[in-house]
Structures are given as structure tokens and as C-alpha cells.
Design a protein around this motif. Structure first.
Motif, PDB file in Angstrom:
ATOM      1  N   ASP A 297      -7.908  -6.990  -3.661  1.00 31.68           N
ATOM      2  CA  ASP A 297      -7.805  -7.759  -2.416  1.00 31.68           C
ATOM      3  C   ASP A 297      -6.362  -8.170  -2.113  1.00 31.68           C
ATOM      4  OD1 ASP A 297      -8.072  -9.520  -4.654  1.00 31.68           O
ATOM      5  OD2 ASP A 297      -8.572 -11.176  -3.308  1.00 31.68           O
ATOM      6  N   ARG A 298      -5.551  -8.375  -3.141  1.00 29.19           N
ATOM      7  CA  ARG A 298      -4.139  -8.716  -2.922  1.00 29.19           C
ATOM      8  C   ARG A 298      -3.306  -7.486  -2.571  1.00 29.19           C
ATOM      9  NH1 ARG A 298      -1.600 -12.246  -7.457  1.00 29.19           N
ATOM     10  NH2 ARG A 298      -0.053 -12.539  -5.821  1.00 29.19           N
ATOM     11  N   TYR A 299      -3.799  -6.321  -2.971  1.00 22.66           N
ATOM     12  CA  TYR A 299      -3.098  -5.060  -2.725  1.00 22.66           C
ATOM     13  C   TYR A 299      -3.332  -4.534  -1.304  1.00 22.66           C
ATOM     14  CZ  TYR A 299      -1.552  -0.255  -3.592  1.00 22.66           C
ATOM     15  OH  TYR A 299      -0.907   0.953  -3.544  1.00 22.66           O
ATOM     16  N   LEU A 300      -4.455  -4.889  -0.709  1.00 19.04           N
ATOM     17  CA  LEU A 300      -4.793  -4.405   0.626  1.00 19.04           C
ATOM     18  C   LEU A 300      -3.711  -4.777   1.641  1.00 19.04           C
ATOM     19  CD1 LEU A 300      -8.582  -5.365   0.692  1.00 19.04           C
ATOM     20  CD2 LEU A 300      -7.598  -3.097   0.269  1.00 19.04           C
ATOM     21  N   GLY A 301      -3.607  -3.976   2.684  1.00 22.35           N
ATOM     22  CA  GLY A 301      -2.628  -4.234   3.732  1.00 22.35           C
ATOM     23  C   GLY A 301      -1.633  -3.096   3.839  1.00 22.35           C
ATOM     24  N   GLU A 302      -0.553  -3.358   4.545  1.00 25.00           N
ATOM     25  CA  GLU A 302       0.443  -2.312   4.805  1.00 25.00           C
ATOM     26  C   GLU A 302       1.570  -2.341   3.779  1.00 25.00           C
ATOM     27  OE1 GLU A 302       2.278  -0.262   8.641  1.00 25.00           O
ATOM     28  OE2 GLU A 302       2.850  -2.371   8.494  1.00 25.00           O
ATOM     29  N   TRP A 303       1.988  -1.136   3.393  1.00 25.00           N
ATOM     30  CA  TRP A 303       3.096  -0.930   2.466  1.00 25.00           C
ATOM     31  C   TRP A 303       4.065   0.087   3.076  1.00 25.00           C
ATOM     32  CZ3 TRP A 303       3.427  -3.412  -2.272  1.00 25.00           C
ATOM     33  CH2 TRP A 303       2.281  -4.074  -2.708  1.00 25.00           C
ATOM     34  N   TYR A 304       5.353  -0.092   2.795  1.00 20.68           N
ATOM     35  CA  TYR A 304       6.366   0.883   3.185  1.00 20.68           C
ATOM     36  C   TYR A 304       6.669   1.748   1.971  1.00 20.68           C
ATOM     37  CZ  TYR A 304       7.008  -2.128   7.189  1.00 20.68           C
ATOM     38  OH  TYR A 304       6.786  -2.870   8.319  1.00 20.68           O
ATOM     39  N   GLU A 305       6.793   3.041   2.201  1.00 18.39           N
ATOM     40  CA  GLU A 305       7.166   3.941   1.116  1.00 18.39           C
ATOM     41  C   GLU A 305       8.676   3.853   0.930  1.00 18.39           C
ATOM     42  OE1 GLU A 305       7.745   8.462   1.290  1.00 18.39           O
ATOM     43  OE2 GLU A 305       5.665   8.176   0.629  1.00 18.39           O
ATOM     44  N   ILE A 306       9.080   3.350  -0.222  1.00 19.22           N
ATOM     45  CA  ILE A 306      10.489   3.182  -0.536  1.00 19.22           C
ATOM     46  C   ILE A 306      11.039   4.419  -1.242  1.00 19.22           C
ATOM     47  CG2 ILE A 306      12.165   1.732  -1.756  1.00 19.22           C
ATOM     48  CD1 ILE A 306      10.635   0.440   0.723  1.00 19.22           C
ATOM     49  N   ALA A 307      10.213   5.016  -2.095  1.00 17.41           N
ATOM     50  CA  ALA A 307      10.633   6.221  -2.816  1.00 17.41           C
ATOM     51  C   ALA A 307       9.387   7.022  -3.185  1.00 17.41           C
ATOM     52  CB  ALA A 307      11.421   5.849  -4.063  1.00 17.41           C
ATOM     53  N   ARG A 308       9.585   8.344  -3.329  1.00 17.09           N
ATOM     54  CA  ARG A 308       8.485   9.228  -3.715  1.00 17.09           C
ATOM     55  C   ARG A 308       9.043  10.405  -4.498  1.00 17.09           C
ATOM     56  NH1 ARG A 308       8.803  10.481   2.043  1.00 17.09           N
ATOM     57  NH2 ARG A 308       9.880  12.473   2.303  1.00 17.09           N
ATOM     58  N   PHE A 309       8.171  10.997  -5.292  1.00 14.20           N
ATOM     59  CA  PHE A 309       8.537  12.247  -5.927  1.00 14.20           C
ATOM     60  C   PHE A 309       8.276  13.355  -4.917  1.00 14.20           C
ATOM     61  CE2 PHE A 309       8.021   9.491  -9.563  1.00 14.20           C
ATOM     62  CZ  PHE A 309       9.188   9.784 -10.261  1.00 14.20           C
ATOM     63  N   PRO A 310       9.050  14.428  -4.988  1.00 12.26           N
ATOM     64  CA  PRO A 310       8.906  15.505  -4.005  1.00 12.26           C
ATOM     65  C   PRO A 310       7.480  16.033  -3.928  1.00 12.26           C
ATOM     66  CG  PRO A 310      10.845  15.861  -5.371  1.00 12.26           C
ATOM     67  CD  PRO A 310      10.089  14.717  -5.976  1.00 12.26           C
ATOM     68  N   ASN A 311       7.032  16.247  -2.703  1.00 12.58           N
ATOM     69  CA  ASN A 311       5.725  16.851  -2.461  1.00 12.58           C
ATOM     70  C   ASN A 311       5.763  17.526  -1.097  1.00 12.58           C
ATOM     71  OD1 ASN A 311       4.582  14.937  -0.356  1.00 12.58           O
ATOM     72  ND2 ASN A 311       5.004  13.498  -2.006  1.00 12.58           N
ATOM     73  N   ARG A 312       4.985  18.557  -0.942  1.00 14.28           N
ATOM     74  CA  ARG A 312       5.008  19.347   0.293  1.00 14.28           C
ATOM     75  C   ARG A 312       4.453  18.597   1.494  1.00 14.28           C
ATOM     76  NH1 ARG A 312       3.499  25.481  -1.519  1.00 14.28           N
ATOM     77  NH2 ARG A 312       5.144  25.611  -3.085  1.00 14.28           N
ATOM     78  N   PHE A 313       3.447  17.771   1.276  1.00 11.98           N
ATOM     79  CA  PHE A 313       2.792  17.147   2.418  1.00 11.98           C
ATOM     80  C   PHE A 313       3.615  16.044   3.058  1.00 11.98           C
ATOM     81  CE2 PHE A 313       1.022  15.435  -1.479  1.00 11.98           C
ATOM     82  CZ  PHE A 313       1.130  14.067  -1.317  1.00 11.98           C
ATOM     83  N   GLU A 314       4.672  15.565   2.394  1.00 18.07           N
ATOM     84  CA  GLU A 314       5.532  14.546   3.000  1.00 18.07           C
ATOM     85  C   GLU A 314       6.945  15.056   3.253  1.00 18.07           C
ATOM     86  OE1 GLU A 314       4.853  10.135   1.859  1.00 18.07           O
ATOM     87  OE2 GLU A 314       4.633  11.302  -0.004  1.00 18.07           O
ATOM     88  N   GLU A 315       7.140  16.333   3.109  1.00 23.07           N
ATOM     89  CA  GLU A 315       8.471  16.906   3.280  1.00 23.07           C
ATOM     90  C   GLU A 315       9.037  16.542   4.654  1.00 23.07           C
ATOM     91  OE1 GLU A 315       9.897  21.373   3.263  1.00 23.07           O
ATOM     92  OE2 GLU A 315       9.005  20.760   1.339  1.00 23.07           O
ATOM     93  N   GLY A 316      10.214  15.939   4.662  1.00 22.42           N
ATOM     94  CA  GLY A 316      10.863  15.561   5.907  1.00 22.42           C
ATOM     95  C   GLY A 316      10.386  14.271   6.529  1.00 22.42           C
ATOM     96  N   CYS A 317       9.413  13.614   5.936  1.00 29.05           N
ATOM     97  CA  CYS A 317       8.893  12.373   6.511  1.00 29.05           C
ATOM     98  C   CYS A 317       9.854  11.209   6.305  1.00 29.05           C
ATOM     99  CB  CYS A 317       7.549  12.014   5.877  1.00 29.05           C
ATOM    100  SG  CYS A 317       6.178  12.982   6.491  1.00 29.05           S
TER     101      CYS A 317
END
Length: 175
Positions: free
Chosen positions: A36-56
Motif C-alpha cells: 500500500d505504501r508502494y502504490l502510486g506513481e514512480w519516475y524511472e531514474i535508471a534502468r538496465f538496457p532492454n529493447r522495449f524501453e530503447e530511446g524512452c
């Protein structure tokens, strides 16, 4: 939207562990995690490379509780005008969510997203999907404190990830 969801399913089903993930080190879910504390909006600060977010850029992830107890997951990539909507189910461990971005009729299209760390105020989190070598640092604000980010990187290291491979997408203030 459909293209992004399909790419996510394909990426999660890919075999092999990338160079930035040591599969010999087990991923440990966060102790005392409270959904319940985790729910809500988060900004992606860092990610490991993946094809589905390439260029996002300006990537966000939103988690909302559904009436049936599942969690609605919405990931957005506004610069590509794409959004992936999925559903997560809780498991025996509250820090492990079984997520699917595919239609219900697609078999084997789920992946475990493990919250491996969240700071005391639920302002910064580290999420991993070790089978696919995926991982993210998320924060409630677009530019989190440097000390919290270093703590998140330390958690990744302890769980078999090499933080030097992280991509830090642009987060534009005021979108």
C-alpha cells in the motif's frame, strides 16, 4: 501500446542472463515491504538496457490497486507516445509481484518483478526481474537525492547486478 506490451513479453521470455547480471547471486526481496505504501506513481531514474524501453525518456510507472486485489501497472514512454498496461498479482512474498503485460490468453507471459529495496520513506526503490536480467531504480521525484541513488546502486551490487551498465533516461521537469 500493443507493440510496447508485446516487446515487453518477448524481452521477458528471452533466454540467457546479460553481462550485467551475475545469476549465481540470488536476488533478495525487500524485508517488511508494504504494497500500500508502494502504490502510486514512480519516475524511472535508471534502468538496465532492454529493447522495449530503447530511446524512452520521461518514463513513469504507476501502480494502483484494483477492486479484485490485483495491481494495475501502467508504464509510460511519453516521448514515443507509448504506454504499456498490465496486471500484477501478489505472491506469498509481498515484495514479489507476478506481472503480465500480455492478454490473459497468452501463456507463459508473466514475470516476477521483485522489489529488492525501498527506502524508509518509500521515496526510492529498486525493482528487479532477475530471470531476464532486468532492473530499475525508481523514485517519487524526478531528481532524487544522490545519497539515496548510491544506496540503490549498492543494493543492485549486493543482488548480483553491475550498476555501471545502468542507463539514466532524461526526466524533464514539468511534463
Amino acid at each position: 501500446m500493443t507493440r510496447l506490451a508485446l516487446l515487453l513479453v518477448l524481452a521477458l521470455s528471452a533466454c540467457g542472463t546479460p553481462a550485467w547480471r551475475d545469476a549465481a547471486i540470488p536476488v533478495r526481496p525487500a524485508m517488511g515491504f508494504e504494497l500500500d505504501r508502494y502504490l502510486g506513481e514512480w519516475y524511472e531514474i535508471a534502468r538496465f538496457p532492454n529493447r522495449f524501453e530503447e530511446g524512452c525518456t520521461d518514463v513513469t510507472a504507476a501502480y494502483d490497486l484494483n477492486e479484485d486485489g490485483t495491481v494495475a501497472v501502467t508504464n509510460s514512454c511519453p516521448n514515443r507516445d507509448e504506454m504499456a498496461e498490465g496486471t500484477a498479482e501478489t505472491t506469498d512474498d509481498p515484495a514479489v509481484l507476478r506481472v503480465s503485460f500480455a492478454p490473459g490468453w497468452v501463456p507463459f507471459a508473466t514475470a516476477d518483478y521483485i522489489v529488492i529495496w525501498v527506502d524508509q520513506g518509500y521515496q526510492t526503490a529498486v525493482v528487479a526481474s532477475p530471470e531476464a536480467g532486468l532492473g530499475w531504480i525508481l523514485a517519487r521525484d524526478r531528481q532524487p537525492d544522490a545519497a539515496r541513488l548510491e544506496e540503490a546502486r549498492d543494493v543492485l551490487r549486493a543482488n548480483g547486478y553491475d550498476p555501471s551498465a545502468l542507463i539514466e533516461p532524461v526526466q524533464v521537469t514539468g511534463l
